[in-house]
Structures are given as C-alpha cells and as structure tokens.
Design a protein around this motif. Structure first.
Motif, PDB file in Angstrom:
ATOM      1  N   ILE A 158       0.778  -1.255  -0.137  1.00 31.36           N
ATOM      2  CA  ILE A 158      -0.063   0.049   0.088  1.00 31.36           C
ATOM      3  C   ILE A 158       0.939   1.392   0.042  1.00 31.36           C
ATOM      4  N   ILE A 159       0.204   2.251  -0.418  1.00 34.09           N
ATOM      5  CA  ILE A 159       0.801   3.713  -0.144  1.00 34.09           C
ATOM      6  C   ILE A 159       0.235   4.121   1.109  1.00 34.09           C
ATOM      7  N   SER A 160       1.037   4.742   1.848  1.00 32.42           N
ATOM      8  CA  SER A 160       0.686   5.106   3.406  1.00 32.42           C
ATOM      9  C   SER A 160       0.351   6.635   3.105  1.00 32.42           C
ATOM     10  N   GLY A 161      -0.479   7.399   3.963  1.00 30.10           N
ATOM     11  CA  GLY A 161      -0.774   8.448   3.859  1.00 30.10           C
ATOM     12  C   GLY A 161      -1.241   9.200   2.295  1.00 30.10           C
ATOM     13  N   ALA A 186       4.920  -4.323   0.919  1.00 30.06           N
ATOM     14  CA  ALA A 186       5.645  -3.041   0.750  1.00 30.06           C
ATOM     15  C   ALA A 186       4.834  -1.868   1.136  1.00 30.06           C
ATOM     16  N   ILE A 187       5.285  -1.318   2.015  1.00 28.57           N
ATOM     17  CA  ILE A 187       4.683  -0.055   2.394  1.00 28.57           C
ATOM     18  C   ILE A 187       5.451   1.302   1.899  1.00 28.57           C
ATOM     19  N   GLY A 188       4.991   2.043   1.250  1.00 29.83           N
ATOM     20  CA  GLY A 188       5.669   3.391   1.032  1.00 29.83           C
ATOM     21  C   GLY A 188       5.096   4.535   1.233  1.00 29.83           C
ATOM     22  N   PRO A 189       5.326   5.602   1.714  1.00 29.95           N
ATOM     23  CA  PRO A 189       4.648   7.075   1.904  1.00 29.95           C
ATOM     24  C   PRO A 189       4.367   7.552   0.464  1.00 29.95           C
ATOM     25  N   MET A 206       6.704  10.346   7.642  1.00 34.19           N
ATOM     26  CA  MET A 206       7.834   9.496   7.834  1.00 34.19           C
ATOM     27  C   MET A 206       7.318   8.580   8.896  1.00 34.19           C
ATOM     28  N   PRO A 207       7.135   9.087  10.086  1.00 46.94           N
ATOM     29  CA  PRO A 207       6.750   8.505  11.251  1.00 46.94           C
ATOM     30  C   PRO A 207       5.320   7.330  11.002  1.00 46.94           C
ATOM     31  N   GLU A 208       4.554   7.731  10.309  1.00 46.33           N
ATOM     32  CA  GLU A 208       3.516   7.146   9.978  1.00 46.33           C
ATOM     33  C   GLU A 208       3.888   5.718   9.102  1.00 46.33           C
ATOM     34  N   ALA A 209       4.563   5.955   8.053  1.00 45.00           N
ATOM     35  CA  ALA A 209       5.139   5.027   7.215  1.00 45.00           C
ATOM     36  C   ALA A 209       6.002   3.867   7.996  1.00 45.00           C
ATOM     37  N   ASN A 224       9.050 -11.070   3.306  1.00 40.27           N
ATOM     38  CA  ASN A 224       9.872  -9.991   2.905  1.00 40.27           C
ATOM     39  C   ASN A 224       9.381  -8.417   3.012  1.00 40.27           C
ATOM     40  N   ILE A 225       9.794  -7.735   3.527  1.00 40.74           N
ATOM     41  CA  ILE A 225       9.394  -6.312   3.575  1.00 40.74           C
ATOM     42  C   ILE A 225      10.447  -5.364   3.167  1.00 40.74           C
TER      43      ILE A 225
END
Ligand code: 5AD
Ligand code: SF4
Length: 313
Positions: A158-161, A186-189, A206-209, A224-225
């Motif tokens: 997902i894309i956070s934020g 994968a999680i990217g802001p 950044m803190p949220e991601a 695998n992250i």
C-alpha cells in the motif's frame, strides 16, 4: 522480530525499470498517461540484459523487471527476456508489470519468473476507485489470487498517507495485507508529484510509514518487507530508517543512467546520475556501517505461505 527471522542479512533486489509508458491514469503517479510532460522510454532486450548483468555483478540475488502498464500484445517478448534473465545465473526474477491477462501471467511463470509484485495501494474500495480511475479493488485482489494460484511468490502493498486515507483505512489496510498469503509486503509513503492531480496534496509522513512497517513486521514476521525508495524521497537516510523499523529487503534501481530520471513516479525517484555500480557500492557501505550484512541470496520468504489449495484469499 526481523533479527529473529533474518538475522542482519538484507536481501538485495536490483530493479530494472525498463519502460515508463503506461496506459493507466492513477492520480498519484508521475507515469500516468495524462502526464504529457514526461518523455517516454522503453529499453530493448539487450539494454535490459545488460542492466541485469550489472545488477548481478553488484551483488543482487534477484532482479525485478518493472514498468508502467501496457496492453498485452508483447507478452511473448517479455517471456523471452525472462528466460534470458534466468540463464544469467542463480537468481530470482520478480515481475512488477501491473494488471495483465491470466494467460500472460501463466506464460511468464512458465518462462521462469519466480515472483510477482502487485500493490493494492489501498483496500478501501471507494478511495481505490477514486485514485485509480477505471480500476477496482476487487479486480486487483482477484489478480493477486490468480498470481498465487499460478505459483508465483506474490507481493503486494500500500501507499501510506494517500490523500483521503484516514487512520482507520490505513489500519484496515494493514490487517488486510496481513491476512493475505503474501511473501512480500511493501509500504511506501505518498509523495506528491507536481505533474499529477494530487500535486498540491501533503506528502505521507515518515513516522506513519515507519510505524506501519513496524506493525506489518509484527503481524507477518516472515514476510519480505522492503525499505522502499519512497522513504528516501522524504529524508536522506529514509531507507535505513525503514530497516530500523523492521524491513529486511533493499531494492536499488539498476536502470541505466541514460533513462533513469524518466522513471519519475514521484519527485526524488531516480534523481541521482551517479553510475549504478557506484551507487550500489555506496549503499552497501552504508548498510555495513549500520551493522547489516548485504546479502546476494535469492531470498525467498523463509516460511513459504500455505500452498494455493490450502489457503483462502
Ligand atoms: N508516492 C508514492 N508511491 C507511489 N507510487 C506511485 N506513485 C506514487 C507516489 N506519488 C508507487 C505505487 C505503485 C508504484 C509504481 O509506485 O505503489 O505501485
Ligand atoms: Fe501506471 Fe502503475 Fe503509475 Fe498507475 S501506478 S499510472 S498503473 S505506472
């Protein structure tokens, strides 16, 4: 938790972004077809294989073929490239080519591709439909199911934020990712791109991601992250912070210098003109200084998910 499973090994995957052409129009992405400011490129087979050789020489145990989306017409040429990549050495080949026909996925699996990344971006149906015109969350989920059934190690994320994503949606996205039989998560802001409809939106934090990644590691210890390159777009040592939050994979771009700036999904992506081998050597030095061991292993997730028959997406 990451150390318990992987020790200090960081799996290295070299990403070959071989085409920035895309027929979709996702609101957040700089490669969207509506972005007429972008000069489009597609690498030929020789250039792709050359990038892969550079990746292998630099210590990557996996190469990732990534591009925008295009109609399925050239599925056979992709299959040929996959088999040539597999012949280069003992490497895994990951595909990140978006939505395609099941027949194309099957063809590529038969050609030797090991893994497929298909990010959900968000599981929230209405936000998904709003930011990805003409696409639905459910169809995307079905594609993941198809990929898993074909025997790919599957990855999503997902894309956070994202603009319009509430805390509840993000929390729900993490739970949905955790319950799927994924090998890679994968999680990217979100990073606002100036030539998209979301240009004036606020970047993800950044803190949220990092918190989302840390939660993901606790929910799915063996996944695998990756420490996504979007983290580096927010702050200089972003990917190292991602590793500190529980990631165990790094995915440097090995796209040739001549075209790499054209793969501008978001600002800061591929902005460096430093030659690929030097960029990777510097990254490896930084990893070692931080106490990690950059690994050339193929690096599948250590406890594979249940076989397709046993699991339930
Ligand atoms: N910010 C962060 N990530 C993005 N992606 C696309 N656009 C953005 C953006 N503005 C990610 C998506 C997609 C991949 C191509 O890049 O997750 O799957
Ligand atoms: Fe194309 Fe993927 Fe970007 Fe959407 S996110 S516009 S499908 S490259």
């Amino acid at each position: 938790m990451r150390d318990n499973i992987f020790g200090l090994k960081i799996f290295q995957r070299g990403v070959i972004e071989f085409s920035n052409r895309c027929h979709k129009n996702c609101h957040y992405c700089g490669l969207r077809c509506g972005n007429v400011c972008l000069q489009r490129f597609t690498l030929d087979e020789n250039a792709i294989l050359q990038a892969a050789r550079i990746a292998l020489a630099a210590g990557m145990g996996t190469v990732v073929l990534q591009s925008g989306e295009w109609p399925d017409a050239n599925a056979h040429s992709i299959a040929r490239i996959i088999s040539k990549l597999k012949a280069l050495g003992d490497i895994s080949v990951t595909l990140s080519l978006g939505d395609h026909e099941g027949d194309s996925y099957a063809l590529w699996r038969d050609a030797g591709a090991d893994r497929y990344l298909l990010k959900m971006e968000t599981f929230d149906e209405s936000l998904h439909a709003k930011l990805r015109p003409g696409q639905s969350m459910r169809e995307r989920l079905q594609r993941l199911e198809t990929l898993h059934r074909l025997g790919f190690e599957t990855g999503s994320g997902i894309i956070s934020g994202l603009p319009g994503m509430s805390d509840t949606m993000l929390a729900n996205d993490l739970l949905r990712l955790a319950e799927l039989p994924l090998d890679m998560i994968a999680i990217g802001p979100f990073i606002a791109h100036p030539d998209t409809p979301l240009s004036s939106c606020t970047n993800g934090s950044m803190p949220e991601a990092l918190r989302a990644m840390a939660i993901m590691r606790l929910l799915r210890p063996t996944a695998n992250i990756p420490a996504t390159s979007a983290l580096d777009a927010l702050t200089t040592d972003g990917r190292l912070q991602g590793l500190a939050a529980g990631a165990n994979v790094i995915m440097p771009s090995v796209t040739p210098e001549s075209v790499r700036t054209g793969y501008s999904i978001y600002p800061g992506k591929n902005s460096s003109q430093t030659p690929v081998p030097e960029t990777i050597t510097r990254l490896q030095e930084r990893l070692r200084l931080a106490g990690y061991d950059p690994s050339s292993m193929r690096g599948p997730s250590p406890h594979p998910n249940p076989s397709p028959e046993k699991r339930n997406v």
